[in-house]
Design a protein around this motif. Sequence first.
Motif, mmCIF file in Angstrom:
data_model
loop_
_atom_site.group_PDB
_atom_site.id
_atom_site.type_symbol
_atom_site.label_atom_id
_atom_site.label_comp_id
_atom_site.label_asym_id
_atom_site.label_seq_id
_atom_site.Cartn_x
_atom_site.Cartn_y
_atom_site.Cartn_z
ATOM 1 N N ILE A 45 0.847 -1.188 0.000
ATOM 2 C CA ILE A 45 0.000 0.000 0.000
ATOM 3 C C ILE A 45 0.881 1.236 0.000
ATOM 4 O O ILE A 45 1.713 1.394 0.896
ATOM 5 N N PRO A 46 0.721 2.122 -0.976
ATOM 6 C CA PRO A 46 1.491 3.363 -0.976
ATOM 7 C C PRO A 46 1.073 4.231 0.210
ATOM 8 O O PRO A 46 -0.109 4.376 0.489
ATOM 9 N N ASN A 47 2.034 4.773 0.911
ATOM 10 C CA ASN A 47 1.756 5.618 2.071
ATOM 11 C C ASN A 47 1.595 7.064 1.595
ATOM 12 O O ASN A 47 2.421 7.918 1.878
ATOM 13 N N HIS A 48 0.510 7.313 0.868
ATOM 14 C CA HIS A 48 0.226 8.640 0.327
ATOM 15 C C HIS A 48 -0.944 9.256 1.078
ATOM 16 O O HIS A 48 -1.716 8.555 1.731
ATOM 17 N N LYS A 49 -1.084 10.563 0.960
ATOM 18 C CA LYS A 49 -2.193 11.251 1.622
ATOM 19 C C LYS A 49 -3.528 10.830 1.030
ATOM 20 O O LYS A 49 -4.543 10.814 1.718
ATOM 21 N N GLU A 50 -3.538 10.528 -0.255
ATOM 22 C CA GLU A 50 -4.760 10.094 -0.931
ATOM 23 C C GLU A 50 -4.399 9.031 -1.960
ATOM 24 O O GLU A 50 -3.564 9.267 -2.835
ATOM 25 N N LEU A 51 -5.024 7.861 -1.836
ATOM 26 C CA LEU A 51 -4.776 6.786 -2.792
ATOM 27 C C LEU A 51 -5.612 7.005 -4.047
ATOM 28 O O LEU A 51 -6.779 7.390 -3.958
ATOM 29 N N ALA A 52 -5.020 6.733 -5.187
ATOM 30 C CA ALA A 52 -5.761 6.801 -6.446
ATOM 31 C C ALA A 52 -6.832 5.707 -6.438
ATOM 32 O O ALA A 52 -6.631 4.628 -5.868
ATOM 33 N N LYS A 53 -7.964 5.996 -7.044
ATOM 34 C CA LYS A 53 -9.085 5.045 -7.024
ATOM 35 C C LYS A 53 -8.716 3.707 -7.657
ATOM 36 O O LYS A 53 -9.090 2.659 -7.152
ATOM 37 N N GLY A 54 -7.985 3.727 -8.747
ATOM 38 C CA GLY A 54 -7.580 2.490 -9.400
ATOM 39 C C GLY A 54 -6.624 1.680 -8.543
ATOM 40 O O GLY A 54 -6.688 0.444 -8.497
ATOM 41 N N THR A 55 -5.731 2.372 -7.839
ATOM 42 C CA THR A 55 -4.793 1.697 -6.950
ATOM 43 C C THR A 55 -5.532 1.047 -5.789
ATOM 44 O O THR A 55 -5.285 -0.116 -5.452
ATOM 45 N N LEU A 56 -6.451 1.783 -5.178
ATOM 46 C CA LEU A 56 -7.225 1.232 -4.067
ATOM 47 C C LEU A 56 -8.067 0.055 -4.525
ATOM 48 O O LEU A 56 -8.140 -0.976 -3.843
ATOM 49 N N ARG A 57 -8.679 0.155 -5.688
ATOM 50 C CA ARG A 57 -9.494 -0.943 -6.213
ATOM 51 C C ARG A 57 -8.626 -2.189 -6.443
ATOM 52 O O ARG A 57 -9.035 -3.311 -6.136
ATOM 53 N N ALA A 58 -7.406 -2.015 -6.942
ATOM 54 C CA ALA A 58 -6.508 -3.145 -7.179
ATOM 55 C C ALA A 58 -6.081 -3.796 -5.861
ATOM 56 O O ALA A 58 -6.008 -5.026 -5.769
ATOM 57 N N ILE A 59 -5.829 -2.998 -4.834
ATOM 58 C CA ILE A 59 -5.435 -3.541 -3.531
ATOM 59 C C ILE A 59 -6.597 -4.334 -2.925
ATOM 60 O O ILE A 59 -6.394 -5.418 -2.371
ATOM 61 N N ILE A 60 -7.792 -3.801 -3.045
ATOM 62 C CA ILE A 60 -8.981 -4.494 -2.529
ATOM 63 C C ILE A 60 -9.148 -5.831 -3.245
ATOM 64 O O ILE A 60 -9.430 -6.859 -2.631
ATOM 65 N N ARG A 61 -8.950 -5.836 -4.550
ATOM 66 C CA ARG A 61 -9.075 -7.060 -5.343
ATOM 67 C C ARG A 61 -7.998 -8.079 -4.925
ATOM 68 O O ARG A 61 -8.266 -9.275 -4.821
ATOM 69 N N GLN A 62 -6.767 -7.609 -4.679
ATOM 70 C CA GLN A 62 -5.689 -8.509 -4.263
ATOM 71 C C GLN A 62 -5.979 -9.138 -2.911
ATOM 72 O O GLN A 62 -5.544 -10.254 -2.628
ATOM 73 N N ALA A 63 -6.703 -8.424 -2.072
ATOM 74 C CA ALA A 63 -7.063 -8.955 -0.755
ATOM 75 C C ALA A 63 -8.220 -9.945 -0.847
ATOM 76 O O ALA A 63 -8.573 -10.579 0.146
ATOM 77 N N GLY A 64 -8.820 -10.068 -2.008
ATOM 78 C CA GLY A 64 -9.919 -11.006 -2.198
ATOM 79 C C GLY A 64 -11.252 -10.468 -1.716
ATOM 80 O O GLY A 64 -12.139 -11.239 -1.353
ATOM 81 N N LEU A 65 -11.407 -9.152 -1.722
ATOM 82 C CA LEU A 65 -12.629 -8.512 -1.253
ATOM 83 C C LEU A 65 -13.344 -7.818 -2.396
ATOM 84 O O LEU A 65 -12.748 -7.556 -3.445
#
Length: 74
Positions: A45-65
């Motif tokens: 997870i990038p430690n940024h002030k605001e995550l890009a929507k595509g990045t957050l969606r990809a992380i959620i998908r990788q977590a299986g959610l």
Amino acid sequence: MSPLPVLSGKEACKAFEKLGYVLDHQTGSHLILRKTDPPHRRLTIPNHKELAKGTLRAIIRQAGLTVAEFNELL
């Protein structure tokens, strides 16, 4: 489809910690989370002030959610 929330990297980490992920280490500006329970997964997870929507969606998908399941964690 549920709308994606606007989160920082640390806020996303707190949500994934509710699922059993723990902070393994940090490399530069990226937080590495790991889960020891099966299935063994790693999330970066990038430690940024605001995550890009595509990045957050990809992380959620990788977590299986789904986005709706992730929103419930918040």
